[in-house]
Scaffold this motif. Structure first.
Motif, PDB file in Angstrom:
ATOM      1  N   UNK A 110       0.825  -1.218   0.000  1.00  0.00           N
ATOM      2  CA  UNK A 110       0.000   0.000   0.000  1.00  0.00           C
ATOM      3  C   UNK A 110       0.854   1.261   0.000  1.00  0.00           C
ATOM      4  N   UNK A 111       0.377   2.287  -0.669  1.00  0.00           N
ATOM      5  CA  UNK A 111       1.131   3.524  -0.828  1.00  0.00           C
ATOM      6  C   UNK A 111       1.681   4.090   0.480  1.00  0.00           C
ATOM      7  N   UNK A 112       0.914   4.130   1.586  1.00  0.00           N
ATOM      8  CA  UNK A 112       1.485   4.700   2.810  1.00  0.00           C
ATOM      9  C   UNK A 112       2.691   3.935   3.347  1.00  0.00           C
ATOM     10  N   UNK A 113       2.881   2.680   2.902  1.00  0.00           N
ATOM     11  CA  UNK A 113       3.996   1.858   3.374  1.00  0.00           C
ATOM     12  C   UNK A 113       5.150   1.807   2.376  1.00  0.00           C
ATOM     13  N   UNK A 114       4.963   2.376   1.200  1.00  0.00           N
ATOM     14  CA  UNK A 114       5.872   2.120   0.094  1.00  0.00           C
ATOM     15  C   UNK A 114       7.292   2.602   0.345  1.00  0.00           C
ATOM     16  N   UNK A 115       7.457   3.801   0.850  1.00  0.00           N
ATOM     17  CA  UNK A 115       8.810   4.339   1.033  1.00  0.00           C
ATOM     18  C   UNK A 115       9.632   3.499   2.000  1.00  0.00           C
ATOM     19  N   UNK A 116       8.955   2.863   2.943  1.00  0.00           N
ATOM     20  CA  UNK A 116       9.651   2.046   3.931  1.00  0.00           C
ATOM     21  C   UNK A 116       9.886   0.614   3.429  1.00  0.00           C
ATOM     22  N   UNK A 117       9.276   0.235   2.305  1.00  0.00           N
ATOM     23  CA  UNK A 117       9.362  -1.159   1.851  1.00  0.00           C
ATOM     24  C   UNK A 117       9.915  -1.277   0.427  1.00  0.00           C
ATOM     25  N   UNK A 118      10.609  -0.262  -0.038  1.00  0.00           N
ATOM     26  CA  UNK A 118      11.128  -0.290  -1.403  1.00  0.00           C
ATOM     27  C   UNK A 118      12.098  -1.443  -1.643  1.00  0.00           C
TER      28      UNK A 118
END
Length: 452
Positions: free
Chosen positions: A390-398
């Motif tokens: 999900x977008x809100x998690x994306x930066x942390x899961x790249x």
């Protein structure tokens, strides 16, 4: 008696003015106090009070500024632990507004310090209930926002138990003709099932609200805790600001620096580009995130960018720039803006366009990232081989995205995938990164037709 609702569609936030015989009280005001001043002046009324039903997580309130400007008394529960000047307002306590009364009802559940405000007319009849985030049209407030922030913290299960008793022991006993005025409408992340209607009655909610139907306490708790939407990064930050009181709105937005469009940007500082996706794809600052201006800009800004992150804000034009600074201020992010500027014209990068036909017939040639919310994902994937982040998690899961094939990013309609593809492209540079955009529906249908 006059009751007027002010509604901010972007944050799905409703605030209120109650006027009686030249005196006015504001309930749960938004960040910009000017509309309340203008409404008071139009009705030849003096603002004498401001009520906070709880320390809001999803927007910044102007309660302190209104107090500083007008001298109005701020009322809030003693449980809130407010550090601004105020009078406590709890169970049974009354504010006299000319010849009508506003009575406090402590209703923990959404937060430990929530109150509702019951309005009684000049004849002592119960007429209206300002429910804050306790009772919505079709829903009740989510119980999972105060596990780590606020004067009092509580586990979501404990707050859900409290919500059961707040509704059953207090609100559901009120006369059925009492009008319900909630602090939020559809699109708010403070609940999961809000109706499009912006007011209701106790009687209607007793009949139609799933949370007020007959069920035992444990079933209620299980039902309320389940399937709540994601929590944006900024929510805890706003609770803390509202507990203290925010700086004056106009002064704070005026302090945001504006620089020339081709000014040198400091290396390592995040860039948020708010222009439409077609403009962004045709040329943008390296590593910029495309959070487009729109009805939900504030929510996505505060979901993608953390409350401690500094960023440059790029806008399409001067008018948009001013509007976006104000929107950022509504969630307390104006201080995060290192500088605002129009789009640079040099040193820009472009995003490639996806070949939808090739993707449709050769999906195994791509890594597909689905950035929809978990509720949407759990209802079924659009592309079976996709990775769900999900977008809100994306930066942390790249780091979970493979880099051995081109990457295709999709959501449900295109807004979120524009932001997500820009985030991925800023990190993954060894393979092309494509935004499926609005073509997701067409491609998804084609894949169904060919049996994928």
């Amino acid at each position: 008696m006059i009751i007027h609702q002010f509604y901010d569609k972007g944050l799905a936030h409703a605030s209120y003015a109650v006027i009686r015989l030249g005196k006015m009280i504001v309930i749960d005001p938004a960040r910009d106090p000017q509309p309340y001043y203008e409404f008071a002046a139009f009705n030849n009324a003096d603002i004498t009070g401001v009520i906070e039903t709880h320390p809001h997580a999803d927007f910044i309130s102007s309660h302190l500024e209104i107090h500083q400007t007008t001298g109005a008394t701020i009322y809030a529960s003693k449980l809130l632990g407010a550090v601004y000047p105020h009078e406590t307002f709890d169970d049974g306590e009354v504010i006299q507004l000319a010849d009508i009364k506003l009575r406090a009802i402590n209703t923990p559940g959404h937060s430990p310090d929530s109150i509702c405000v019951l309005v009684q007319d000049e004849n002592g009849n119960d007429k209206a209930l300002f429910t804050g985030d306790t009772l919505f049209v079709g829903d009740v407030g989510r119980p999972d926002l105060r596990e780590n922030v606020g004067n009092i913290t509580a586990a979501k299960e404990k707050l859900a138990h409290q919500m059961y008793h707040s509704t059953r022991d207090k609100l559901m006993h009120l006369p059925q003709n009492v009008v319900v005025y909630p602090a939020h409408g559809p699109g708010s992340l403070c609940g999961k099932n809000l109706s499009p209607d912006l007011q209701s009655t106790i009687g209607r909610e007793l009949r139609e609200n799933y949370a007020l139907q007959l069920m035992d306490e444990l079933t209620f708790v299980k039902t309320l805790v389940a399937d709540q939407p994601f929590i944006p990064k900024y929510f805890g930050h706003d609770v803390d600001i509202n507990k203290k009181g925010a700086e004056p709105f106009a002064k704070s937005i005026a302090s945001v620096p504006k620089i020339k469009h081709n000014a040198s940007l400091q290396t390592g500082v995040l860039v948020v580009d708010t222009r439409p996706q077609d403009q962004f794809k045709n040329g943008h600052v390296k590593g910029a995130i495309n959070i487009q201006d729109g009805n939900k800009f504030e929510t996505w800004l505060g979901s993608i960018v953390g409350p401690d992150e500094v960023f440059y804000l790029i806008a399409a034009d001067e008018l948009s720039m001013d509007t976006l600074i104000k929107k950022a201020a509504k969630i307390g992010y104006e201080k995060n803006i290192k500088a605002a500027l129009l789009s640079p014209t040099t040193g820009l990068e472009k995003l490639p366009e996806v070949d939808t036909e090739d993707y449709t017939f050769h999906p195994d040639h791509y890594t597909v990232v689905d950035v929809r919310n978990w509720g949407e994902i759990n209802e079924g994937k659009i592309f079976e081989h996709s990775i769900s982040i999900p977008l809100p998690e994306l930066r942390e899961r790249l780091n979970e995205i493979p880099t051995d094939k081109p990457v295709v990013v999709h959501c449900a309609a295109g807004y979120r995938s524009a932001a997500a593809s820009s985030i991925v492209a800023g990190k993954i540079t060894t393979v092309p990164v494509y935004d499926l955009g609005e073509a997701v529906t067409e491609v998804g249908n084609q894949k169904s037709e060919i049996g994928d």
